[in-house]
Scaffold this motif. Structure first.
Motif, PDB file in Angstrom:
ATOM      1  N   PHE A 148       2.837  49.444  41.904  1.00  0.00           N
ATOM      2  CA  PHE A 148       4.379  49.144  41.787  1.00  0.00           C
ATOM      3  C   PHE A 148       5.103  50.357  41.345  1.00  0.00           C
ATOM      4  O   PHE A 148       6.152  50.353  40.840  1.00  0.00           O
ATOM      5  CB  PHE A 148       4.720  48.088  40.923  1.00  0.00           C
ATOM      6  N   ASN A 149       4.452  51.519  41.253  1.00  0.00           N
ATOM      7  CA  ASN A 149       5.085  52.735  40.907  1.00  0.00           C
ATOM      8  C   ASN A 149       6.524  53.177  42.108  1.00  0.00           C
ATOM      9  O   ASN A 149       6.249  53.261  43.003  1.00  0.00           O
ATOM     10  CB  ASN A 149       4.204  54.031  41.148  1.00  0.00           C
ATOM     11  N   GLY A 150       7.552  53.226  41.142  1.00  0.00           N
ATOM     12  CA  GLY A 150       8.753  53.526  41.825  1.00  0.00           C
ATOM     13  C   GLY A 150       9.443  52.409  42.652  1.00  0.00           C
ATOM     14  O   GLY A 150      10.534  52.423  42.948  1.00  0.00           O
ATOM     15  N   SER A 151       9.060  51.139  42.253  1.00  0.00           N
ATOM     16  CA  SER A 151       9.171  49.877  42.587  1.00  0.00           C
ATOM     17  C   SER A 151      10.328  49.172  41.698  1.00  0.00           C
ATOM     18  O   SER A 151      10.062  49.736  40.505  1.00  0.00           O
ATOM     19  CB  SER A 151       8.303  48.677  42.908  1.00  0.00           C
ATOM     20  N   ASP A 152      11.407  48.605  42.117  1.00  0.00           N
ATOM     21  CA  ASP A 152      12.246  47.844  41.246  1.00  0.00           C
ATOM     22  C   ASP A 152      11.522  46.695  40.144  1.00  0.00           C
ATOM     23  O   ASP A 152      11.998  46.427  39.293  1.00  0.00           O
ATOM     24  CB  ASP A 152      13.476  47.175  41.799  1.00  0.00           C
ATOM     25  N   LEU A 153      10.349  46.513  40.641  1.00  0.00           N
ATOM     26  CA  LEU A 153       9.842  45.469  39.884  1.00  0.00           C
ATOM     27  C   LEU A 153       8.704  46.030  38.972  1.00  0.00           C
ATOM     28  O   LEU A 153       7.946  45.332  38.222  1.00  0.00           O
ATOM     29  CB  LEU A 153       8.765  44.627  40.863  1.00  0.00           C
ATOM     30  N   LEU A 154       8.732  47.277  38.873  1.00  0.00           N
ATOM     31  CA  LEU A 154       7.513  47.938  37.899  1.00  0.00           C
ATOM     32  C   LEU A 154       7.895  47.453  36.203  1.00  0.00           C
ATOM     33  O   LEU A 154       6.830  47.198  35.794  1.00  0.00           O
ATOM     34  CB  LEU A 154       7.829  49.458  37.966  1.00  0.00           C
ATOM     35  N   VAL A 155       9.056  47.353  35.952  1.00  0.00           N
ATOM     36  CA  VAL A 155       9.249  46.789  34.543  1.00  0.00           C
ATOM     37  C   VAL A 155       8.820  45.430  34.384  1.00  0.00           C
ATOM     38  O   VAL A 155       8.220  45.138  33.468  1.00  0.00           O
ATOM     39  CB  VAL A 155      10.812  47.230  34.119  1.00  0.00           C
TER      40      VAL A 155
END
Length: 203
Positions: free
Chosen positions: A40-47
């Motif tokens: 998920f690096n760089g994804s909006d779902l990372l947090v």
């Protein structure tokens, strides 16, 4: 001593199950975080995924671990003669008196028996003895010496513990959590000379 052995045996098993849960919880936590970073690096779902990884996965791991522990860990009978409680009684010179009075009082109507499933700690209160049945941190004191039983709170850490105030101005702090709320009504009825209370420790 059969009841004491039974509770200490149950507590020993529950403690081992809890350890398995903690281990699996830790494994889930430390394996989930790298996977989240990779996928998920760089994804909006990372947090969101980090939040789930930090909080949800350890909880799931603990639940899975305790269920696994219940399947794998078999109850093992604890011999009273080999417990820390026995050694502590023997060291303080109360062993024979303790055994004799417990055997006489264990089945009386005013005896209080309590077990905390959450941490594997039991409590036995008879006419003569107040006993914390803990495999690691056993405690005992004569009921006649107790003035007050209170549930203390360190407000800075939100840590609760049970405290016994004795007639000789000494205090016994129960090292693992037992709730006064679970037994206070029974104590008030069966041992009215013992006060029940709460307090906040500001330190």
């Amino acid at each position: 001593m059969e009841y004491i052995e039974e509770i200490l045996s149950k507590g020993s098993k529950d403690n081992k199950i809890d350890i398995v849960g903690i281990i699996i919880s830790g494994i889930m936590f430390f394996t989930t975080i790298p996977i989240i970073v990779i996928f998920f690096n760089g994804s909006d779902l990372l947090v969101l995924m980090f939040f789930l990884g930090f909080f949800l996965m350890p909880i799931i791991g603990y639940i899975m671990g305790t269920k696994l522990g219940k399947l794998l860990i078999k109850p093992k009978r604890v011999n009273f003669n080999k417990t820390k409680l026995y050694k502590k009684l023997e060291k303080k010179g109360y062993l024979r008196e303790f055994i004799d009075t417990i055997n006489r009082e264990i089945d009386k109507e005013n005896t209080i028996k309590y077990y905390n499933e959450g941490n594997g700690v039991g409590l036995l209160i008879t006419e003569t003895w107040f006993v914390v049945l803990d495999t690691m941190y056993p405690e005992f004191v004569k009921v006649s010496e107790i003035i007050k039983i209170s549930e203390e709170l360190y407000y800075k850490s939100s840590q609760h513990f049970m405290c016994l105030e004795l007639k000789n101005n000494e205090y016994i702090h129960i090292r693992r959590y037992l709730s006064c709320d679970e037994i206070k009504d029974e104590i008030k009825i069966k041992y009215p000379n013992i006060q029940i209370g709460t307090s906040i420790i500001d330190k």
